[in-house]
Design a protein around this motif. Structure first.
Motif, mmCIF file in Angstrom:
data_model
loop_
_atom_site.group_PDB
_atom_site.id
_atom_site.type_symbol
_atom_site.label_atom_id
_atom_site.label_comp_id
_atom_site.label_asym_id
_atom_site.label_seq_id
_atom_site.Cartn_x
_atom_site.Cartn_y
_atom_site.Cartn_z
ATOM 1 N N PHE A 4 2.031 -5.129 6.058
ATOM 2 C CA PHE A 4 1.534 -4.825 4.742
ATOM 3 C C PHE A 4 2.323 -5.632 3.727
ATOM 4 O O PHE A 4 3.461 -5.992 3.957
ATOM 5 N N ARG A 7 4.764 -4.256 -1.584
ATOM 6 C CA ARG A 7 4.392 -3.145 -2.462
ATOM 7 C C ARG A 7 3.788 -1.993 -1.678
ATOM 8 O O ARG A 7 4.097 -0.824 -1.923
ATOM 9 N N ASP A 8 2.936 -2.327 -0.700
ATOM 10 C CA ASP A 8 2.291 -1.272 0.085
ATOM 11 C C ASP A 8 3.267 -0.602 1.038
ATOM 12 O O ASP A 8 3.178 0.596 1.300
ATOM 13 N N ARG A 9 4.224 -1.368 1.567
ATOM 14 C CA ARG A 9 5.227 -0.760 2.441
ATOM 15 C C ARG A 9 6.099 0.225 1.666
ATOM 16 O O ARG A 9 6.441 1.305 2.153
ATOM 17 N N ALA A 11 5.124 1.833 -0.968
ATOM 18 C CA ALA A 11 4.275 2.985 -1.280
ATOM 19 C C ALA A 11 4.169 3.930 -0.091
ATOM 20 O O ALA A 11 4.171 5.155 -0.259
ATOM 21 N N VAL A 12 4.069 3.387 1.125
ATOM 22 C CA VAL A 12 4.005 4.252 2.317
ATOM 23 C C VAL A 12 5.304 5.028 2.479
ATOM 24 O O VAL A 12 5.301 6.222 2.808
ATOM 25 N N GLY A 53 -0.261 1.925 -4.441
ATOM 26 C CA GLY A 53 -0.135 1.476 -3.072
ATOM 27 C C GLY A 53 -1.485 1.138 -2.484
ATOM 28 O O GLY A 53 -2.237 0.348 -3.029
ATOM 29 N N SER A 54 -1.797 1.750 -1.373
ATOM 30 C CA SER A 54 -3.036 1.457 -0.659
ATOM 31 C C SER A 54 -3.666 2.762 -0.207
ATOM 32 O O SER A 54 -3.120 3.846 -0.413
ATOM 33 N N ALA A 57 -1.272 4.537 2.081
ATOM 34 C CA ALA A 57 -0.226 5.272 1.360
ATOM 35 C C ALA A 57 -0.791 6.559 0.774
ATOM 36 O O ALA A 57 -0.138 7.612 0.817
ATOM 37 N N ALA A 106 -7.101 4.320 -4.882
ATOM 38 C CA ALA A 106 -6.943 3.021 -4.233
ATOM 39 C C ALA A 106 -8.107 2.102 -4.568
ATOM 40 O O ALA A 106 -7.926 0.906 -4.798
ATOM 41 N N ARG A 109 -7.692 0.747 -7.986
ATOM 42 C CA ARG A 109 -6.701 -0.337 -8.005
ATOM 43 C C ARG A 109 -7.359 -1.656 -7.659
ATOM 44 O O ARG A 109 -7.117 -2.676 -8.285
ATOM 45 N N ASN A 186 -1.391 -11.701 6.404
ATOM 46 C CA ASN A 186 -0.792 -11.454 5.096
ATOM 47 C C ASN A 186 -0.619 -12.776 4.350
ATOM 48 O O ASN A 186 0.373 -13.485 4.526
#
Length: 250
Positions: A4, A7-9, A11-12, A53-54, A57, A106, A109, A186
């Motif tokens: 990910f 930012r998404d990591r 958020a998780v 996040g995603s 998340a 999400a 976003r 990615n």
């Protein structure tokens, strides 16, 4: 790559930790606050995490919130069991509402990425629309889009293939992500895949052909740029569909 974005990591990670921290803060007040009031606090946290996040998340935060709400804030305390029917309902609703709202957040976003597109990218879309309306042929629209994609995505070259799909090259998807085989690649961290990348041109739900993107080694186009590229490809697809060049998508 399956990684990910950073930012998404983050958020998780927050999705796991933040609901636990909120539960700890609420423990001294669990005798005075209603279950509904405490659940609403968790929902606010879920929305905040999902918006930054995603979907993953958001889903994790909703499940984490329901679990810690049950463990710390419903009797018997510090147990994953609930004795009161109203608390059962509240916990289930917290999880369901959290999951639903996180999906909406999400999605919002992703939509915001399109809304904040800069002036140069909006100009590309507008000019391509004008070309599609005035061009003498659909092929002229395809040629225009090829040049726009080269500039927008920092490509070394771009060509267009008509007809059926051959092979399984990496693909720039409709949501701006890139897949290589069965894995998500990615772009933000690793740049483009090293080989040609497929960007399908779809018009009216029909497969019209594909742009084959030859990337520059160090290019890392933003998600915003990739979404604009998808929009341009679909404008070419619409022109081809109007001209009757397409075949059903496969």
């Amino acid at each position: 790559m399956t990684d990910f974005p950073l930012r998404d990591r983050i958020a998780v990670g927050a999705a796991v930790v933040v609901p636990l921290l909120i539960a700890g803060v609420l423990v001294p007040f669990r005798g005075s606050l209603s279950s509904t009031s405490m659940a609403l606090i968790f929902v606010v946290a879920v929305v905040a995490i999902a918006a930054n996040g995603s979907r993953v998340a958001g889903a994790v935060s909703a499940l984490s919130a329901a679990a810690w709400f049950d463990f710390f804030l419903t009797p018997p305390y510090e147990s994953f069991s609930i004795s009161r029917a109203e608390d059962v309902s509240t916990a289930i609703l917290l999880m369901l509402v959290g999951l639903a709202v996180s999906q909406l957040a999400a999605r919002a976003r992703r939509l915001q990425v399109v809304v904040v597109t800069d002036a140069a990218q909006l100009r590309r879309i507008h000019e391509t629309t004008e070309v599609a309306q005035a061009a003498p042929s659909a092929e002229a629209v395809v040629d225009h889009v090829k040049q726009e994609l080269i500039e927008l995505l920092e490509l070394r070259a771009c060509r267009f293939e008509y007809g059926t799909l051959l092979g399984h090259p990496p693909r720039l998807e409709q949501d701006g992500s890139v897949t290589a085989g069965r894995r998500r690649w990615n772009v933000d961290e690793h740049g483009w895949p090293p080989e040609e990348i497929e960007l399908r041109a779809i018009g009216n739900g029909r497969y019209q052909g594909r742009f084959m993107l030859r990337p520059s080694p160090d290019a890392r186009p933003s998600l915003q740029a990739r979404l604009v590229a998808v929009t341009l490809a679909d404008q070419a697809g619409a022109a081809l569909d109007t001209a009757g060049r397409g075949t059903p998508e496969r």
